[in-house]
Design an enzyme around this catalytic site. Structure first.
Site, PDB file in Angstrom:
ATOM      1  N   ASP A 209      45.192  35.877  51.873  1.00 58.18           N
ATOM      2  CA  ASP A 209      44.058  35.251  51.182  1.00 58.18           C
ATOM      3  C   ASP A 209      42.734  35.902  51.586  1.00 58.18           C
ATOM      4  O   ASP A 209      41.829  36.062  50.753  1.00 58.18           O
ATOM      5  CB  ASP A 209      43.999  33.757  51.497  1.00 58.18           C
ATOM      6  CG  ASP A 209      45.093  32.975  50.778  1.00 58.18           C
ATOM      7  OD1 ASP A 209      45.813  33.576  49.953  1.00 58.18           O
ATOM      8  OD2 ASP A 209      45.233  31.770  51.053  1.00 58.18           O
TER       9      ASP A 209
ATOM     10  N   ASP B 168      44.211  44.076  45.466  1.00 55.63           N
ATOM     11  CA  ASP B 168      45.078  43.326  44.568  1.00 55.63           C
ATOM     12  C   ASP B 168      46.548  43.645  44.820  1.00 55.63           C
ATOM     13  O   ASP B 168      47.429  42.823  44.552  1.00 55.63           O
ATOM     14  CB  ASP B 168      44.709  43.653  43.118  1.00 55.63           C
ATOM     15  CG  ASP B 168      45.425  42.747  42.130  1.00 55.63           C
ATOM     16  OD1 ASP B 168      45.460  41.529  42.379  1.00 55.63           O
ATOM     17  OD2 ASP B 168      45.953  43.250  41.131  1.00 55.63           O
TER      18      ASP B 168
ATOM     19  N   ASP C  87      41.022  37.801  40.045  1.00 55.55           N
ATOM     20  CA  ASP C  87      41.116  38.974  39.165  1.00 55.55           C
ATOM     21  C   ASP C  87      40.170  38.824  37.981  1.00 55.55           C
ATOM     22  O   ASP C  87      39.515  39.778  37.555  1.00 55.55           O
ATOM     23  CB  ASP C  87      42.547  39.142  38.641  1.00 55.55           C
ATOM     24  CG  ASP C  87      43.469  39.789  39.651  1.00 55.55           C
ATOM     25  OD1 ASP C  87      42.970  40.287  40.682  1.00 55.55           O
ATOM     26  OD2 ASP C  87      44.693  39.787  39.414  1.00 55.55           O
TER      27      ASP C  87
END
Length: 232
Positions: free
Chosen positions: A29, A66, A91
């Site tokens: 995270d 990502d 995103d």
């Protein structure tokens, strides 16, 4: 298409780095949040000033988060609904910042209202393209189509063009026109992708409703047959 091949390649390349972060006690995270913050900063600080080369360098350094965060989650065995939700949500934030940065440039120093509008269209259509798939899946449909331009294609086309266009500041002539061309390509491709997904959801919805109706008719027929048998 790029999601299928590029993601697999970079996942292998970044696995050692993901393992290093795990050993340092960094959570997936945290990587997601830092990566998004870096992309947003690169896009909204450099792009509105017309610094496309350096902005793209900064964004590229952070955009790989990502892949890193998901890799870390798999290595830790912590893949979760929350992680998937956070990643997908951020995103959208990162994508909005990139195309928002382009729009701010063309609304200001770039002085091109048409390209400003195209940038905003790219921003909005990218969000809606992602939403159509998520919404379709949430109502139980497979949405079995990717479309012409997915998120990976939007980012690669836009960032590569922006980075190359930034070389104009270093004296490369004519290359600044790559970014406008790329934005038009992304805009048209996103529109086509949106239409593809809407048509697919419409078809799958009709098929699902027809299947449910057939099952209901079959169940009603079986119930009627049992009732007739009991009456005899």
């Amino acid at each position: 298409m790029l999601n299928k091949y590029a993601r697999a390649f970079f996942t292998r390349v970044l696995t050692p780095f993901a393992a290093f972060l795990i050993r340092r006690g960094v959570s997936p995270d945290t990587v997601t949040l830092i990566g998004t913050a870096g992309v947003v900063a690169g896009a909204l600080v450099f792009y509105p000033m017309g610094e496309f080369f350096w902005g793209t360098v900064v964004i590229t350094l952070f955009v790989f988060s990502d892949l890193v965060d998901g890799n870390m989650a798999r290595q830790l065995g912590r893949s979760s609904r929350w992680g998937a939700f956070l990643d997908s949500t951020l995103d959208r934030v990162a994508d909005g910042a990139v195309f928002g940065g382009f729009a701010l440039w063309y609304a200001g120093g770039g002085d091109d209202i048409v390209l400003c509008a195209v940038s905003i269209f790219c921003l909005a259509s990218g969000q809606v393209v992602s939403y159509t798939k998520a919404r379709g899946e949430s109502i139980g449909l497979p949405v079995a189509v990717n479309g012409l331009i997915e998120r990976a294609e939007r980012l690669v086309i836009s960032l590569v063009a922006a980075g190359l266009a930034g070389l104009h500041a270093f004296g490369v002539p004519g290359i600044q026109y790559l970014l406008p061309v790329a934005l038009w390509i992304v805009a048209v491709g996103s529109l086509i992708t949106l239409i593809q997904r809407v048509v697919t959801v419409r078809r799958e919805s009709a098929e699902a409703e027809a299947a449910e109706e057939a099952e209901e008719q079959e169940a009603a027929g079986e119930q009627e047959a049992r009732g007739s048998g009991a009456a005899k």
